[in-house]
Design an enzyme around this catalytic site. Sequence first.
Site, PDB file in Angstrom:
ATOM      1  N   GLU A  85      20.413  42.978  -7.684  1.00 19.54           N
ATOM      2  CA  GLU A  85      20.368  41.336  -7.429  1.00 19.54           C
ATOM      3  C   GLU A  85      20.967  41.296  -6.347  1.00 19.54           C
ATOM      4  OE1 GLU A  85      19.321  38.871  -9.335  1.00 19.54           O
ATOM      5  OE2 GLU A  85      18.747  40.186 -10.997  1.00 19.54           O
ATOM      6  N   ASN A 104      18.913  39.891  -2.864  1.00 17.58           N
ATOM      7  CA  ASN A 104      19.236  38.583  -2.239  1.00 17.58           C
ATOM      8  C   ASN A 104      19.475  38.629  -0.783  1.00 17.58           C
ATOM      9  OD1 ASN A 104      19.733  36.957  -4.586  1.00 17.58           O
ATOM     10  ND2 ASN A 104      21.878  37.210  -4.594  1.00 17.58           N
ATOM     11  N   ARG A 162      12.492  31.467  -8.272  1.00 18.58           N
ATOM     12  CA  ARG A 162      13.824  31.949  -8.582  1.00 18.58           C
ATOM     13  C   ARG A 162      14.646  31.239  -9.388  1.00 18.58           C
ATOM     14  NH1 ARG A 162      14.338  37.035  -6.617  1.00 18.58           N
ATOM     15  NH2 ARG A 162      12.406  37.132  -5.412  1.00 18.58           N
TER      16      ARG A 162
HETATM   17  P1  ATP Z   1      17.599  34.889  -8.867  1.00 14.82           P
HETATM   18  O1  ATP Z   1      18.756  35.822  -8.395  1.00 14.82           O
HETATM   19  O2  ATP Z   1      17.794  34.323 -10.365  1.00 14.82           O
HETATM   20  O3  ATP Z   1      16.134  35.322  -8.479  1.00 14.82           O
HETATM   21  P2  ATP Z   1      18.649  33.212  -6.566  1.00 14.82           P
HETATM   22  O4  ATP Z   1      18.537  34.313  -5.852  1.00 14.82           O
HETATM   23  O5  ATP Z   1      18.169  31.825  -6.028  1.00 14.82           O
HETATM   24  O6  ATP Z   1      17.657  33.407  -7.754  1.00 14.82           O
HETATM   25  P3  ATP Z   1      21.320  33.714  -6.968  1.00 14.82           P
HETATM   26  O7  ATP Z   1      21.157  35.221  -6.723  1.00 14.82           O
HETATM   27  O8  ATP Z   1      22.465  33.491  -7.891  1.00 14.82           O
HETATM   28  O9  ATP Z   1      20.133  33.015  -7.226  1.00 14.82           O
HETATM   29  O10 ATP Z   1      21.566  33.264  -5.471  1.00 14.82           O
HETATM   30  C1  ATP Z   1      22.000  31.724  -5.339  1.00 14.82           C
HETATM   31  C2  ATP Z   1      21.723  31.404  -3.962  1.00 14.82           C
HETATM   32  O11 ATP Z   1      22.534  31.858  -2.986  1.00 14.82           O
HETATM   33  C3  ATP Z   1      20.488  31.622  -3.285  1.00 14.82           C
HETATM   34  O12 ATP Z   1      19.384  30.723  -3.766  1.00 14.82           O
HETATM   35  C4  ATP Z   1      20.736  31.565  -1.865  1.00 14.82           C
HETATM   36  O13 ATP Z   1      20.582  30.257  -1.270  1.00 14.82           O
HETATM   37  C5  ATP Z   1      22.172  31.946  -1.708  1.00 14.82           C
HETATM   38  N1  ATP Z   1      22.220  33.775  -1.202  1.00 14.82           N
HETATM   39  C6  ATP Z   1      22.528  34.560  -2.277  1.00 14.82           C
HETATM   40  N2  ATP Z   1      22.470  35.787  -1.445  1.00 14.82           N
HETATM   41  C7  ATP Z   1      22.303  35.353  -0.148  1.00 14.82           C
HETATM   42  C8  ATP Z   1      22.307  36.112   1.012  1.00 14.82           C
HETATM   43  N3  ATP Z   1      22.785  37.531   0.936  1.00 14.82           N
HETATM   44  N4  ATP Z   1      21.992  35.417   2.056  1.00 14.82           N
HETATM   45  C9  ATP Z   1      21.856  34.231   2.048  1.00 14.82           C
HETATM   46  N5  ATP Z   1      21.905  33.534   1.163  1.00 14.82           N
HETATM   47  C10 ATP Z   1      22.215  33.971  -0.242  1.00 14.82           C
HETATM   48 MG    MG Z   2      19.092  36.047  -6.301  1.00 16.43          MG
END
Ligand code: ATP
Ligand code: MG
Length: 147
Positions: free
Chosen positions: A51, A55, A110
Amino acid sequence: MSRRKSQNSVKLILQSKSINEGFARAAVAAFVAQLDPTIGEMADLKTAVSEAVTNCIVHAYGGESGEIYISCEYDASRKVTVRIKDKGVGIKNVSEARRPLFTTAPEAERSGMGFTIMESFCDKVSVKSKIGKGTAVTLVKQLKHIK
Ligand code: ATP
Ligand code: MG
């Protein structure tokens, strides 16, 4: 890394390509395997690492090239710490980003569950981020003691 007394550690630098997500999982798993974790502990860590790395690829670098820095360590008490860092776009509001179902990429299908999954599979998750500078996610998991 130097704050805690680690018994062993490794560091990796990966290019931000989705093909490397499986490598990151497998590399962390191979390192943690030295502690002879349960299948469940191993699966939890691999899922959380996936995960965090996903990200970096999807959000931090948005499909552009960049580097993902992973460091893993464990200490004598079998506490495993994995840090996944990027130099990407950063997160505007970390507590909002950590909320279940929060996503900035709904069009990319996502679900906004990545941080929630990391939290449920680890004992502690901390996130440090700066807009334009990048994000560091630290996953801590205490492995059960053997015997
Ligand atoms: P999913 O992981 O369920 O596919 P997601 O990636 O949108 O969906 P999360 O992993 O919970 O959900 O992350 C939430 C939000 O935090 C993301 O939509 C993004 O905006 C932000 N985010 C997370 N990690 C990063 C990162 N490394 N750099 C920039 N933004 C990030
Ligand atoms: Mg994610």
